[in-house]
Design an enzyme around this catalytic site. Sequence first.
Site, short mmCIF file in Angstrom:
data_model
loop_
_atom_site.label_atom_id
_atom_site.label_comp_id
_atom_site.label_asym_id
_atom_site.label_seq_id
_atom_site.Cartn_x
_atom_site.Cartn_y
_atom_site.Cartn_z
N GLU A 194 0.85 -1.19 0.00
CA GLU A 194 0.00 0.00 0.00
C GLU A 194 0.89 1.25 0.00
OE1 GLU A 194 -2.78 2.65 -0.12
OE2 GLU A 194 -3.40 0.54 -0.13
N LYS A 249 -12.58 8.04 -14.99
CA LYS A 249 -12.46 8.93 -16.15
C LYS A 249 -11.60 8.27 -17.23
CE LYS A 249 -13.00 13.20 -13.50
NZ LYS A 249 -12.39 14.50 -13.12
N ASP A 282 -16.33 -3.99 -7.78
CA ASP A 282 -17.76 -3.72 -7.81
C ASP A 282 -18.08 -2.64 -8.84
OD1 ASP A 282 -16.56 -1.64 -6.25
OD2 ASP A 282 -18.57 -1.05 -5.59
N ASP A 286 -8.71 0.89 -7.22
CA ASP A 286 -9.24 2.17 -7.69
C ASP A 286 -9.66 2.03 -9.15
OD1 ASP A 286 -9.62 4.84 -8.54
OD2 ASP A 286 -8.17 5.57 -7.08
N THR A 322 -14.63 -6.67 2.52
CA THR A 322 -13.69 -5.56 2.60
C THR A 322 -14.45 -4.24 2.69
OG1 THR A 322 -13.54 -5.11 0.22
CG2 THR A 322 -12.15 -6.88 1.09
N LYS A 323 -13.72 -3.19 3.05
CA LYS A 323 -14.33 -1.86 3.20
C LYS A 323 -15.02 -1.42 1.92
CE LYS A 323 -12.99 2.98 3.93
NZ LYS A 323 -11.85 3.89 4.23
#
EC number: 2.1.1.33
Length: 254
Positions: free
Chosen positions: A107, A161, A193, A157, A233-234
């Site tokens: 990360e 765009k 998702d 992520d 997960t979050k």
Amino acid sequence: MVWMNNSENTPGSLPPGRPLQTEFNDGRDYPRLGNFSFRRGTLTDNQEALWNEHWPKLGKVLADEVIDLPEWFDRDAETIAEIGSGTGTSTAAMAPLEAEKNIVAVELYRPGLAKLLGSVVRGDIHNVRMIRGDGVEVLQRMFAPESLSGVRIYFPDPWPKARHHKRRIVQSGTLHLIASRLKPGGILHIATDHADYAEWIDELVEVEEQLEYLGWPEDQSDIPQLTDRQVITKFEGKGLDKEHIIREYLWRKK
């Protein structure tokens, strides 16, 4: 390939200036970080104290140095790299359920790693280590070929765009790099998702000849244990709250 920006790292800190980035020359597509600033964030006093005490043993910063995984973990075990672990909530929840495996959380965001570090220390979790750096660069520079039993990329992520699609981590080059780091039989598991990102991944499922695409088994008993997320997960939770469809992808190294 050409190395770019070889600034010396200090413990727990990224080098100043443009992030480390390899110039690959193999004709494949790799994520381009661009000239944007990563979220720096600050740590609480308690997080800073834990970081200073435990990071030297449990954490590393991106460097041109291949990790000796058995030495780092004090044991020889199957190792899974989780690329983009975020705040590490699911990482810390899953690790005790797979205590026989080594988990390396990768990360960029230091406060996220600090939260994971705190969970690891307070939970007395022994099978998690952390690397601060870009996932592609960490795979390229710090993991030896055929050193990993699994790679996880959960809810990356989506860079929605169109002009930012080049920053998406799932690219033909990334799949090739991951395949080179997986042992034969190793598993790559990606989950998203984001509908447009899922369509993007759909176009890449067969692009890497070293990886056998497994889809997602309808029979849950056929899911390799190595990839069982076991907890939400979050970002998966946020997606479910919005009634997004979760798409899962599995590949096996030939």
